[in-house]
Each structure stands twice: as structure tokens, then as C-alpha cells.
Scaffold this motif. Structure first.
Motif, PDB file in Angstrom:
ATOM      1  N   ASN A  53       2.508 -16.567  -4.640  1.00  0.00           N
ATOM      2  CA  ASN A  53       2.537 -15.299  -3.894  1.00  0.00           C
ATOM      3  C   ASN A  53       3.513 -14.297  -4.476  1.00  0.00           C
ATOM      4  O   ASN A  53       4.471 -14.665  -5.161  1.00  0.00           O
ATOM      5  CB  ASN A  53       2.959 -15.571  -2.436  1.00  0.00           C
ATOM      6  CG  ASN A  53       2.012 -16.524  -1.720  1.00  0.00           C
ATOM      7  OD1 ASN A  53       2.300 -17.707  -1.557  1.00  0.00           O
ATOM      8  ND2 ASN A  53       0.872 -16.012  -1.327  1.00  0.00           N
ATOM      9  N   TYR A  66       8.401  -9.928  -2.211  1.00  0.00           N
ATOM     10  CA  TYR A  66       9.782  -9.835  -2.690  1.00  0.00           C
ATOM     11  C   TYR A  66      10.816  -9.907  -1.576  1.00  0.00           C
ATOM     12  O   TYR A  66      11.987 -10.192  -1.840  1.00  0.00           O
ATOM     13  CB  TYR A  66       9.958  -8.543  -3.512  1.00  0.00           C
ATOM     14  CG  TYR A  66       9.426  -8.626  -4.927  1.00  0.00           C
ATOM     15  CD1 TYR A  66       8.572  -9.651  -5.327  1.00  0.00           C
ATOM     16  CD2 TYR A  66       9.806  -7.686  -5.876  1.00  0.00           C
ATOM     17  CE1 TYR A  66       8.095  -9.721  -6.629  1.00  0.00           C
ATOM     18  CE2 TYR A  66       9.337  -7.748  -7.183  1.00  0.00           C
ATOM     19  CZ  TYR A  66       8.479  -8.765  -7.549  1.00  0.00           C
ATOM     20  OH  TYR A  66       8.029  -8.831  -8.843  1.00  0.00           O
ATOM     21  N   GLU A  67      10.408  -9.679  -0.344  1.00  0.00           N
ATOM     22  CA  GLU A  67      11.337  -9.829   0.780  1.00  0.00           C
ATOM     23  C   GLU A  67      11.829 -11.273   0.909  1.00  0.00           C
ATOM     24  O   GLU A  67      12.806 -11.551   1.610  1.00  0.00           O
ATOM     25  CB  GLU A  67      10.642  -9.417   2.095  1.00  0.00           C
ATOM     26  CG  GLU A  67      10.465  -7.913   2.267  1.00  0.00           C
ATOM     27  CD  GLU A  67       9.211  -7.349   1.591  1.00  0.00           C
ATOM     28  OE1 GLU A  67       8.653  -8.025   0.690  1.00  0.00           O
ATOM     29  OE2 GLU A  67       8.803  -6.234   1.955  1.00  0.00           O
ATOM     30  N   THR A 105       6.449  -2.158   6.048  1.00  0.00           N
ATOM     31  CA  THR A 105       6.787  -3.563   6.333  1.00  0.00           C
ATOM     32  C   THR A 105       8.053  -3.628   7.192  1.00  0.00           C
ATOM     33  O   THR A 105       8.891  -2.724   7.158  1.00  0.00           O
ATOM     34  CB  THR A 105       7.024  -4.313   4.999  1.00  0.00           C
ATOM     35  OG1 THR A 105       5.801  -4.351   4.267  1.00  0.00           O
ATOM     36  CG2 THR A 105       7.505  -5.740   5.204  1.00  0.00           C
ATOM     37  N   ARG A 160      -1.550  -7.641   7.560  1.00  0.00           N
ATOM     38  CA  ARG A 160      -1.368  -7.053   6.231  1.00  0.00           C
ATOM     39  C   ARG A 160      -2.640  -6.320   5.816  1.00  0.00           C
ATOM     40  O   ARG A 160      -3.722  -6.603   6.301  1.00  0.00           O
ATOM     41  CB  ARG A 160      -0.955  -8.133   5.227  1.00  0.00           C
ATOM     42  CG  ARG A 160      -1.940  -9.250   4.932  1.00  0.00           C
ATOM     43  CD  ARG A 160      -2.852  -9.010   3.759  1.00  0.00           C
ATOM     44  NE  ARG A 160      -2.260  -8.701   2.487  1.00  0.00           N
ATOM     45  CZ  ARG A 160      -1.877  -9.605   1.593  1.00  0.00           C
ATOM     46  NH1 ARG A 160      -2.020 -10.890   1.846  1.00  0.00           N
ATOM     47  NH2 ARG A 160      -1.391  -9.225   0.444  1.00  0.00           N
ATOM     48  N   ASN A 191      -1.584  -3.869  -1.114  1.00  0.00           N
ATOM     49  CA  ASN A 191      -1.922  -4.651   0.082  1.00  0.00           C
ATOM     50  C   ASN A 191      -0.667  -5.115   0.816  1.00  0.00           C
ATOM     51  O   ASN A 191      -0.299  -6.290   0.814  1.00  0.00           O
ATOM     52  CB  ASN A 191      -2.830  -5.809  -0.317  1.00  0.00           C
ATOM     53  CG  ASN A 191      -4.114  -5.292  -0.948  1.00  0.00           C
ATOM     54  OD1 ASN A 191      -4.856  -4.539  -0.326  1.00  0.00           O
ATOM     55  ND2 ASN A 191      -4.359  -5.655  -2.195  1.00  0.00           N
ATOM     56  N   LYS A 245       2.290  -6.194   3.252  1.00  0.00           N
ATOM     57  CA  LYS A 245       2.388  -7.326   4.183  1.00  0.00           C
ATOM     58  C   LYS A 245       3.250  -7.011   5.404  1.00  0.00           C
ATOM     59  O   LYS A 245       4.059  -6.091   5.386  1.00  0.00           O
ATOM     60  CB  LYS A 245       3.000  -8.522   3.437  1.00  0.00           C
ATOM     61  CG  LYS A 245       2.099  -9.015   2.295  1.00  0.00           C
ATOM     62  CD  LYS A 245       2.764 -10.133   1.503  1.00  0.00           C
ATOM     63  CE  LYS A 245       1.731 -10.811   0.608  1.00  0.00           C
ATOM     64  NZ  LYS A 245       2.322 -11.949  -0.130  1.00  0.00           N
TER      65      LYS A 245
HETATM   66  N1  MTE Z   1       5.884  -6.173   1.967  1.00  0.00           N
HETATM   67  C1  MTE Z   1       5.364  -6.588   0.786  1.00  0.00           C
HETATM   68  N2  MTE Z   1       4.040  -6.517   0.604  1.00  0.00           N
HETATM   69  C2  MTE Z   1       3.499  -6.926  -0.574  1.00  0.00           C
HETATM   70  C3  MTE Z   1       4.326  -7.378  -1.635  1.00  0.00           C
HETATM   71  C4  MTE Z   1       5.734  -7.445  -1.393  1.00  0.00           C
HETATM   72  O1  MTE Z   1       6.545  -7.843  -2.258  1.00  0.00           O
HETATM   73  N3  MTE Z   1       6.215  -7.037  -0.176  1.00  0.00           N
HETATM   74  N4  MTE Z   1       3.778  -7.746  -2.845  1.00  0.00           N
HETATM   75  C5  MTE Z   1       2.456  -7.156  -3.174  1.00  0.00           C
HETATM   76  C6  MTE Z   1       1.856  -7.735  -4.379  1.00  0.00           C
HETATM   77  S1  MTE Z   1       2.501  -7.255  -5.857  1.00  0.00           S
HETATM   78  C7  MTE Z   1       0.787  -8.572  -4.307  1.00  0.00           C
HETATM   79  S2  MTE Z   1       0.012  -9.133  -5.730  1.00  0.00           S
HETATM   80  C8  MTE Z   1       0.264  -9.063  -3.001  1.00  0.00           C
HETATM   81  C9  MTE Z   1       0.234 -10.578  -2.980  1.00  0.00           C
HETATM   82  O2  MTE Z   1      -0.430 -11.062  -1.848  1.00  0.00           O
HETATM   83  P1  MTE Z   1      -0.600 -12.613  -1.632  1.00  0.00           P
HETATM   84  O3  MTE Z   1       0.736 -13.270  -1.849  1.00  0.00           O
HETATM   85  O4  MTE Z   1      -1.113 -12.800  -0.239  1.00  0.00           O
HETATM   86  O5  MTE Z   1      -1.612 -13.100  -2.656  1.00  0.00           O
HETATM   87  O6  MTE Z   1       1.037  -8.608  -1.886  1.00  0.00           O
HETATM   88  C10 MTE Z   1       1.488  -7.263  -1.988  1.00  0.00           C
HETATM   89  N5  MTE Z   1       2.139  -6.884  -0.745  1.00  0.00           N
END
Ligand code: MTE
Ligand code: MO
Length: 320
Positions: A79, A82-83, A172, A225, A236, A238
């Protein structure tokens, strides 16, 4: 943040009665299992997806790809979040500190129905659909993921956007106690992403609450998300706590961090390379034990038919 108490919210404000009953089941099962997660012994150290929980009343979407989904294990252990750390295996190990129940989403800006909405109320007013989508990270790897989600367009209509609403911005949670990665300034926190209104209203855009028929694991962005499958993964966002409708294009986290490398649109485009690597091909996660399969990346991640019209007349090299 202002939070309405449950008694202040009339479900009738946002919920057609038929769906309301159906969705109550979802909530009840949710609350039951939240209890189970507290029982010592059910919690495996390092396992962010303890107490897995099935979603009820999920209908299959005709918009799903027929490609074979990536394994549950790969989807939930490789995954970007980064949080919880910048390593691919950090989120699965660390995201158990995120508390996803109860969850409130603040909805504001250029709309007639602003407010603090309980996530359950938003979900039970919507149809839960399984959408098996291709997923392409900007780092040139890909998966196929069976999301469970609700239509973003249907949700947005209920908030009644004004004629000034040109963009929709998502934020987020910011809470370094629950999200220890926010103690380090690797990005501007909280993470922010946004779509143009017509992108958000496209039939492919969903807000996901689950995957593989179950409630989203924390590492995949629980409890809510964004999922727009024709764009690079970083769009995308989260664990969404705020949705804001704006007239001006919002400043988004990765575009701020590296404006030459990450654009606002971030449409998957094999013809426009990242300044530091090619986007022509992708590594298919989990495709083989000895060597990983690479395949050609498709324009708009294979969703050209559904979304190309959104960008007609735009120079996609300039608006990357
Ligand atoms: N809040 C948040 N959303 C985020 C991220 C993140 O670091 N923080 N990373 C993004 C990136 S770079 C990707 S590739 C996808 C990864 O989703 P997954 O781990 O469900 O496959 O989430 C995205 N959404
Ligand atoms: Mo990504």
C-alpha cells in the motif's frame, strides 16, 4: 470541527425510506463487529485488518472489468498511505491505530445542503456496488481491485451544488496520534485531493467503503476513500473527513509537493512520461513468482470510452 449529535440529524433529510431500512443492516453488523475488535486475543500484533467484516446488500456493477482481481493479500499488504509510513508494508503494520467508528464527514462550500454527516447516513442512503476496477499507481505498478462503493455522482446530487461549484475537494483526517506518519513533514498534511465537477459526476467515480465484499481495511483508506480508476493512484485519497465544493481549482497535495511531476489531472497516459521514468508500461503486482509480468499501460487506464470526452480539446501534455 463541529459535530452534530446523532439526534440532531434527521435521516429523512438525506435518506429515501427503502434504502434506509436496507442500510440499517450494514450499520448494525458494523457496530457488532467493532465490539469484537476490542476483545483481547482477536487482535494479532501487526495485523491492521483484524475483525474482518462482511458488507450486506452489495449489488454487482456492469462497470466492472472481467480481469482477474489481484489477491486479497497483495491488495491489503502492498500500500501507499504515507500517514502510516512511506514503505509499502508500513500501512498494513501501522494503520490499526486509526479509529474509523464513529466517522463524520464535513460537507461544505458551494452547496445548498452543507453539514456534518455521519458516514452511516451517507452510506445507507446509497446503493452499495461492487466495482472491479483496474488500478494504476504513478510509480508504474498496477492491480485489479474489487471495491465496494457508492456512486459519487448520486451523493453529490444530494448535497445540491450551486452553479458556482466547479471543483470538489477531499481532505484526509489530520491526527498525528492516530496517524503517526503525520509527525514527519514528508508531505503537507492533511492530504488533499480534488476533481473537476464533471469528473466527479462521471459514472465511474465512486467513494469506496469496502473491498472483496468486506469493510475497507484501514491500510486501504477506511472508512471512506475516493476511487477514480482512470487516474493515477494518488488521486484516490483515503480516510476522507471533508468534502468541499469550490469555484477555484483546489491545491492538491502531490501537485504542491512536486508540481513538475504530479499534475492536477493525473490521468493515466502512457504517452506522457513522468520526468524521472516512463509511464508506457506497468508492473502487474502478484502476477508471478519468478518474474513480475509487465504490460502496456492503456490510455486512461483502459477507460477511454467512458472518460475521453471529459478532456476533448485539452492538451494532455500540458494538463497532465
Ligand atoms: N491520505 C492518503 N491517501 C492516499 C495516499 C496517501 O499517502 N495518503 N496514497 C495514494 C497513492 S500514491 C496510492 S497508489 C493509493 C494506494 O491505495 P491502496 O493502498 O489502497 O492500493 O492511495 C492514494 N491515497
Ligand atoms: Mo501511487
Amino acid at each position: 470541527m463541529l459535530i452534530k449529535k446523532p439526534s440532531d440529524i434527521k435521516p429523512s433529510e438525506i435518506t429515501p425510506p427503502k434504502h434506509y431500512k436496507q442500510r440499517r443492516q450494514f450499520i448494525q453488523s458494523g457496530l457488532g463487529l467493532a465490539g469484537a475488535a476490542m476483545v483481547p486475543g482477536l487482535w494479532l500484533p501487526g495485523d491492521a485488518h483484524a475483525a474482518r467484516e462482511k458488507l450486506k446488500g452489495v449489488v454487482k456493477s456492469p462497470l466492472s472489468t472481467s480481469e482477474k482481481p489481484t489477491s486479497y493479500k497483495d491488495v491489503t499488504s502492498y500500500n501507499n498511505f504515507y500517514e502510516f509510513g512511506t514503505g509499502k508494508d508500513d500501512p498494513a503494520r501501522n494503520a490499526h491505530t486509526l479509529v474509523t467508528k464513529p466517522w463524520t464527514v464535513k460537507v461544505e462550500g458551494e452547496i445548498d445542503k452543507p453539514g456534518d454527516y455521519h458516514l452511516e447516513d451517507l452510506v445507507k442512503a446509497s446503493t452499495l456496488e461492487e466495482r472491479i476496477y483496474r488500478f494504476r499507481c504513478v510509480e508504474a505498478w498496477s492491480m485489479v481491485i474489487p471495491w465496494v462503493g457508492i456512486s459519487l455522482a448520486e451523493l453529490i446530487k444530494r448535497f445540491q451544488p450551486t452553479s458556482k461549484a466547479k471543483f470538489v475537494e477531499f481532505t484526509t483526517l489530520y491526527d498525528p496520534k492516530q496517524m503517526p506518519g503525520q509527525k514527519r513533514q514528508v508531505l503537507h498534511w492533511p492530504y488533499v485531493e480534488a476533481l473537476r465537477m464533471d469528473e466527479a459526476m462521471n459514472a465511474l467515480s465512486i467513494l469506496a467503503v469496502g473491498l472483496y465484499g468486506e469493510v475497507l481495511p484501514n491500510q486501504n483508506g477506511a472508512p471512506l476513500r475516493l476511487m477514480v480508476p482512470w487516474k493515477y493512484g494518488f488521486k484516490n485519497i483515503k480516510s476522507i473527513v471533508k468534502i468541499r465544493f469550490t469555484e477555484q481549482m483546489p491545491k492538491t497535495t502531490w501537485a504542491l509537493a512536486g508540481p513538475r511531476e504530479y499534475g492536477f489531472y493525473a490521468n493515466v497516459n502512457p504517452q506522457v512520461n513522468h520526468p524521472r521514468w516512463s509511464q508506457a508500461r506497468e508492473r502487474v503486482i502478484g502476477s508471478g513468482s519468478l518474474f513480475t509480468r509487465r504490460k502496456k499501460t492503456l490510455m486512461f487506464n483502459g477507460y477511454e470510452e467512458q472518460v475521453a470526452h471529459l478532456y476533448s480539446g485539452m492538451d494532455l501534455k500540458k494538463y497532465f
